[in-house]
Write a protein that holds these residues in place. Structure first.
Motif, PDB file in Angstrom:
ATOM      1  N   SER A 163       0.819  -1.262   0.132  1.00  0.00           N
ATOM      2  CA  SER A 163      -0.037  -0.078   0.146  1.00  0.00           C
ATOM      3  C   SER A 163       0.754   1.219   0.055  1.00  0.00           C
ATOM      4  N   GLY A 164       0.411   2.201  -0.406  1.00  0.00           N
ATOM      5  CA  GLY A 164       1.106   3.506  -0.578  1.00  0.00           C
ATOM      6  C   GLY A 164       1.610   4.038   0.834  1.00  0.00           C
ATOM      7  N   GLU A 165       0.794   3.803   1.913  1.00  0.00           N
ATOM      8  CA  GLU A 165       1.132   4.171   3.333  1.00  0.00           C
ATOM      9  C   GLU A 165       2.407   3.321   3.732  1.00  0.00           C
ATOM     10  N   ALA A 166       2.564   2.007   3.255  1.00  0.00           N
ATOM     11  CA  ALA A 166       3.517   0.875   3.801  1.00  0.00           C
ATOM     12  C   ALA A 166       4.860   1.426   3.043  1.00  0.00           C
ATOM     13  N   LEU A 167       4.578   1.651   1.946  1.00  0.00           N
ATOM     14  CA  LEU A 167       5.958   2.004   1.127  1.00  0.00           C
ATOM     15  C   LEU A 167       6.390   3.375   1.447  1.00  0.00           C
ATOM     16  N   GLU A 168       5.603   4.327   1.674  1.00  0.00           N
ATOM     17  CA  GLU A 168       5.992   5.614   2.192  1.00  0.00           C
ATOM     18  C   GLU A 168       6.808   5.332   3.548  1.00  0.00           C
ATOM     19  N   LEU A 169       6.250   4.678   4.388  1.00  0.00           N
ATOM     20  CA  LEU A 169       6.752   4.433   5.983  1.00  0.00           C
ATOM     21  C   LEU A 169       8.124   3.794   5.941  1.00  0.00           C
ATOM     22  N   PHE A 170       8.146   2.719   4.882  1.00  0.00           N
ATOM     23  CA  PHE A 170       9.592   2.286   4.586  1.00  0.00           C
ATOM     24  C   PHE A 170      10.772   3.214   4.223  1.00  0.00           C
ATOM     25  N   GLN A 171      10.168   3.951   3.063  1.00  0.00           N
ATOM     26  CA  GLN A 171      10.954   5.055   2.675  1.00  0.00           C
ATOM     27  C   GLN A 171      11.645   5.853   3.671  1.00  0.00           C
ATOM     28  N   HIS A 172      10.317   6.347   4.201  1.00  0.00           N
ATOM     29  CA  HIS A 172      10.776   7.540   5.217  1.00  0.00           C
ATOM     30  C   HIS A 172      11.784   6.853   6.331  1.00  0.00           C
ATOM     31  N   THR A 173      11.607   5.656   6.945  1.00  0.00           N
ATOM     32  CA  THR A 173      12.242   5.238   8.011  1.00  0.00           C
ATOM     33  C   THR A 173      13.643   5.001   7.428  1.00  0.00           C
ATOM     34  N   VAL A 174      13.915   4.288   6.218  1.00  0.00           N
ATOM     35  CA  VAL A 174      15.396   4.129   6.062  1.00  0.00           C
ATOM     36  C   VAL A 174      16.168   5.484   5.401  1.00  0.00           C
ATOM     37  N   GLU A 175      15.484   6.476   5.155  1.00  0.00           N
ATOM     38  CA  GLU A 175      16.052   7.586   4.933  1.00  0.00           C
ATOM     39  C   GLU A 175      16.994   8.120   5.828  1.00  0.00           C
ATOM     40  N   GLY A 176      16.391   7.994   7.138  1.00  0.00           N
ATOM     41  CA  GLY A 176      17.083   8.188   8.476  1.00  0.00           C
ATOM     42  C   GLY A 176      18.269   7.391   8.845  1.00  0.00           C
ATOM     43  N   TYR A 177      18.574   6.400   8.289  1.00  0.00           N
ATOM     44  CA  TYR A 177      19.421   5.500   8.679  1.00  0.00           C
ATOM     45  C   TYR A 177      20.986   5.997   7.737  1.00  0.00           C
ATOM     46  N   PRO A 178      21.910   6.425   8.686  1.00  0.00           N
ATOM     47  CA  PRO A 178      23.265   7.096   7.996  1.00  0.00           C
ATOM     48  C   PRO A 178      23.952   5.802   7.067  1.00  0.00           C
ATOM     49  N   GLU A 179      23.653   4.553   7.458  1.00  0.00           N
ATOM     50  CA  GLU A 179      24.425   3.625   6.627  1.00  0.00           C
ATOM     51  C   GLU A 179      23.858   3.371   5.207  1.00  0.00           C
ATOM     52  N   VAL A 180      22.582   3.813   5.305  1.00  0.00           N
ATOM     53  CA  VAL A 180      22.221   3.619   3.792  1.00  0.00           C
ATOM     54  C   VAL A 180      22.137   5.068   3.050  1.00  0.00           C
ATOM     55  N   LEU A 181      23.142   4.587   2.097  1.00  0.00           N
ATOM     56  CA  LEU A 181      23.720   5.837   0.915  1.00  0.00           C
ATOM     57  C   LEU A 181      22.521   6.042  -0.113  1.00  0.00           C
ATOM     58  N   GLU A 182      22.053   4.878  -0.502  1.00  0.00           N
ATOM     59  CA  GLU A 182      20.823   4.904  -1.685  1.00  0.00           C
ATOM     60  C   GLU A 182      19.793   4.044  -1.396  1.00  0.00           C
ATOM     61  N   CYS A 183      18.437   4.571  -1.514  1.00  0.00           N
ATOM     62  CA  CYS A 183      17.292   3.751  -1.432  1.00  0.00           C
ATOM     63  C   CYS A 183      16.457   3.837  -2.758  1.00  0.00           C
ATOM     64  N   CYS A 184      16.162   2.683  -3.272  1.00  0.00           N
ATOM     65  CA  CYS A 184      15.702   2.726  -4.638  1.00  0.00           C
ATOM     66  C   CYS A 184      14.352   1.859  -4.667  1.00  0.00           C
TER      67      CYS A 184
END
Length: 155
Positions: free
Chosen positions: A80-101
């Motif tokens: 769902s759009g809400e689930a995708l947005e929650l995942f993206q928003h959360t991993v954007e905050g992880y300094p180890e993650v350089l890219e999220c596609c």
């Protein structure tokens, strides 16, 4: 925000800055046969409109001690759009993650992750990724060597 598409001079400026972000306005103007003032105006407009988001130094991962890179392939249970947005928003905050596609195919997301060691990568997976709601399958591809590293957009 105003609607604007870069002209040939703007594109030439962008190409130069992608290769050498430390070029001076004078040097860019010299290479493009323009004076400094319009170059400054064009670069400021490209920055304001978001075509230039920032300036960074590209590091050689292999020269950095205690640095390893992995690509993490993630399937979610809920799309769902809400689930995708929650995942993206959360991993954007992880300094180890350089890219999220967000991707098509077997995986919903591919993350480019850099940690200091295999142990810290394992901790990242267990303490951050595995604890996220909605995680289905997770698989990792560890980078053994990097033969090309570029951020330049070919146009």
């Amino acid at each position: 925000m105003e609607s604007y598409y870069p002209d040939q001079t703007d594109l030439a400026i962008l190409k130069l800055l992608q290769r050498e972000a430390r070029l001076t306005y004078n040097e860019i103007g010299r290479r493009l046969h323009k004076s400094k003032s319009p170059i400054i105006d064009r670069i400021r407009r490209l920055e304001k409109l978001g075509y230039i988001r920032g300036y960074v130094a590209l590091l050689d991962y292999e020269l950095l001690r205690e640095c390893m890179m992995a690509y993490v392939h993630i399937q979610l249970k809920d799309h769902s759009g809400e689930a995708l947005e929650l995942f993206q928003h959360t991993v954007e905050g992880y300094p180890e993650v350089l890219e999220c596609c967000h991707t098509t195919g077997a995986n919903d997301f591919i993350l480019k992750v850099v940690t200091s060691s295999l142990q810290s990568y394992n901790a990242f997976l267990r303490q951050k990724i595995d604890r996220l709601p909605n995680i289905g399958q997770v698989s990792s591809s560890m980078v053994l060597a990097q033969c090309k590293h570029s951020t330049a957009v070919p146009f």
